[in-house]
Design a protein around this motif. Sequence first.
Motif, PDB file in Angstrom:
ATOM      1  N   LEU A   1       0.833  -1.147   0.141  1.00 50.04           N
ATOM      2  CA  LEU A   1       0.142   0.011   0.098  1.00 50.04           C
ATOM      3  C   LEU A   1       0.758   1.058   0.049  1.00 50.04           C
ATOM      4  O   LEU A   1       2.041   1.412   0.823  1.00 50.04           O
TER       5      LEU A   1
ATOM      6  N   GLU B   1      -2.764   5.427   1.305  1.00 50.87           N
ATOM      7  CA  GLU B   1      -3.758   4.440   1.279  1.00 50.87           C
ATOM      8  C   GLU B   1      -3.660   3.864   2.637  1.00 50.87           C
ATOM      9  O   GLU B   1      -4.718   3.520   3.411  1.00 50.87           O
ATOM     10  N   LEU B   2      -2.299   3.608   3.242  1.00 43.16           N
ATOM     11  CA  LEU B   2      -2.251   3.222   4.742  1.00 43.16           C
ATOM     12  C   LEU B   2      -2.815   3.935   5.605  1.00 43.16           C
ATOM     13  O   LEU B   2      -3.615   3.724   6.474  1.00 43.16           O
TER      14      LEU B   2
ATOM     15  N   LYS C   1      -5.337   6.126   5.156  1.00 45.05           N
ATOM     16  CA  LYS C   1      -6.754   6.269   5.035  1.00 45.05           C
ATOM     17  C   LYS C   1      -7.220   4.850   5.697  1.00 45.05           C
ATOM     18  O   LYS C   1      -8.369   5.188   6.461  1.00 45.05           O
ATOM     19  N   ARG C   2      -6.628   3.823   5.735  1.00 43.99           N
ATOM     20  CA  ARG C   2      -7.159   2.702   6.410  1.00 43.99           C
ATOM     21  C   ARG C   2      -6.972   2.758   7.856  1.00 43.99           C
ATOM     22  O   ARG C   2      -7.917   2.158   8.758  1.00 43.99           O
TER      23      ARG C   2
ATOM     24  N   GLU D   1      -6.922   5.503   9.463  1.00 43.39           N
ATOM     25  CA  GLU D   1      -8.084   6.507   9.874  1.00 43.39           C
ATOM     26  C   GLU D   1      -9.307   5.847  10.063  1.00 43.39           C
ATOM     27  O   GLU D   1     -10.370   6.280  11.272  1.00 43.39           O
ATOM     28  N   ILE D   2      -9.913   5.073   9.422  1.00 47.93           N
ATOM     29  CA  ILE D   2     -11.070   4.203   9.081  1.00 47.93           C
ATOM     30  C   ILE D   2     -11.015   3.219  10.314  1.00 47.93           C
ATOM     31  O   ILE D   2     -12.082   3.112  10.986  1.00 47.93           O
ATOM     32  N   SER D   3      -9.943   2.570  10.538  1.00 45.90           N
ATOM     33  CA  SER D   3      -9.968   1.439  12.014  1.00 45.90           C
ATOM     34  C   SER D   3     -10.014   2.106  12.991  1.00 45.90           C
ATOM     35  O   SER D   3     -10.901   1.801  14.186  1.00 45.90           O
TER      36      SER D   3
ATOM     37  N   ASP E   1     -13.567   3.335  13.416  1.00 50.47           N
ATOM     38  CA  ASP E   1     -14.633   1.997  13.684  1.00 50.47           C
ATOM     39  C   ASP E   1     -14.304   1.802  15.383  1.00 50.47           C
ATOM     40  O   ASP E   1     -15.340   1.281  15.981  1.00 50.47           O
TER      41      ASP E   1
END
Length: 81
Positions: A45, A49-50, A52-53, A55-57, A60
């Motif tokens: 990644l 992209e890393l 972004k993932r 931030e999403i995690s 959550d």
Amino acid sequence: MNIEARKIKFVQEFLELQDEEAITKLESLLSLEKLESGKSNSNLLDKKELNKRIEISEEDFEKGRFKTSQELLLKYQKVNL
């Protein structure tokens, strides 16, 4: 023997291999070598992209959208029974 002759000899020997496990090991070794030398980033990644993932995690987690390791263990223990 120069490097080009060595590569040709290696490829010829590789083409003669019939053992799938040996081919898998050589593929893994080649992938590892590419990663270590920085020549392969097709499966990696990019930083954007890393992040972004991540931030999403984190979002959550803050909103309680996750399972504990204990919950996962129980779920898969039930499946294997």
